[in-house]
Write an enzyme that holds these catalytic residues in place. Sequence first.
Site, short mmCIF file in Angstrom:
data_model
loop_
_atom_site.label_atom_id
_atom_site.label_comp_id
_atom_site.label_asym_id
_atom_site.label_seq_id
_atom_site.Cartn_x
_atom_site.Cartn_y
_atom_site.Cartn_z
N ARG A 195 0.86 -1.18 0.00
CA ARG A 195 0.00 0.00 0.00
C ARG A 195 0.90 1.23 0.00
O ARG A 195 1.98 1.23 0.58
CB ARG A 195 -0.92 0.02 1.23
CG ARG A 195 -2.06 -0.99 1.17
CD ARG A 195 -3.08 -0.61 0.09
NE ARG A 195 -4.25 -1.48 0.08
CZ ARG A 195 -4.38 -2.57 -0.66
NH1 ARG A 195 -3.37 -2.96 -1.43
NH2 ARG A 195 -5.49 -3.28 -0.62
N HIS A 233 -1.52 0.49 -9.86
CA HIS A 233 -2.07 -0.50 -8.94
C HIS A 233 -2.61 -1.72 -9.71
O HIS A 233 -3.80 -2.06 -9.64
CB HIS A 233 -3.18 0.11 -8.07
CG HIS A 233 -3.37 -0.61 -6.77
ND1 HIS A 233 -3.77 0.02 -5.62
CD2 HIS A 233 -3.24 -1.93 -6.44
CE1 HIS A 233 -3.88 -0.85 -4.63
NE2 HIS A 233 -3.54 -2.05 -5.11
N GLU A 244 -4.51 7.63 -4.68
CA GLU A 244 -4.91 6.86 -5.86
C GLU A 244 -6.35 7.20 -6.23
O GLU A 244 -7.19 7.33 -5.34
CB GLU A 244 -4.78 5.35 -5.60
CG GLU A 244 -3.35 4.90 -5.34
CD GLU A 244 -3.25 3.38 -5.14
OE1 GLU A 244 -4.28 2.68 -5.31
OE2 GLU A 244 -2.16 2.90 -4.81
#
Length: 340
Positions: free
Chosen positions: A259, A306, A288
Amino acid sequence: MTDLHIAPELTTETEHLSQKNHEKKKVVIFSQVFPEFEEKLRQDFDVIKINPKLGDVNQQIREAVTNAHGMIGAGRLLGKEQLKTAQHLEIVSSVSVGYDNYDVDYLKSRQIQLAHTPHVLTETTADTAFALLMSAARRIPELDQWTRQGQWQHTVSAGQFGMDIHGKTLGIIGLGHIGSAIARRGYYGFNMNIKYHGRREKLETAQQFQAEYLSLEELLTSSDFIVVAVDLNAQTKHLLGQAEFALMKSTSVLVNISRGAVIDEEALIEALQNQQIFGAGLDVFAQEPLQSSKLFELNNVVVTPHIGSATEATRYAMNKLAYENLVLALNGQKPKYSVV
């Protein structure tokens, strides 16, 4: 996404349970799920689908969950602010392995189950980690652009050379399922020396790769490649910052597939700008989606949006497992993988 038939048919048990509903329960789809599973949900439940194009998503969720019994999706913050109107909510089924987007304590206090989808994305995410590691080490994106721009008029100079991977030391922060899959690739595929750090030693797992347990400081100072594969929690937030980057070798490469908040992003940018470390490969970020960043100005960092689990086969498996978790819970059974 296309409706692929690349995984086994849903279990007879799950199909049977989904047909037991006499009065249909309500389910909220709060992000995209594969069409096959959305159709199955619509057959057995009253479905409400959140649509970002219709305005405030949080307000849509608050209205939709008032009489909802289940939720399925990923990528949304869910806690008291979004779920306070829920009167009958039994389960949130997340199409993800991570669950830092959810207020776990609040869900526990409301006795709302939280299910997730571990293991089915382990190998794919480990592939992504190694793709980032190799791309950053061998400067693939930078040299790809150099070649496309017509600058290949002579052989590359020493200033464009990359780093060897084989035989080097790979330090893994978090030797869980994904961390172990990364270690396996490094040990068997590239003859790397494996070091690891975590909350505790994992002797049985470590023996497979002759992996040595080190303190975080020892791992940072001795590793050529460092891969972060930990959950985000109070203990791991900004686990790596200015002081930690100062310990790393100037020839080291950092990869993060966990993360974004595990790393102090501003400190990392400074370390990359000053060439304090050789490079980085990042699939996750503090913010994000990431629309703009100083990272984009640097040629010693590889960035991806991601995509750790982003293959058709793996996302299908995740959707399938999240669907099964949801159906089991709504029929009074225990989900296959529960957080709460």
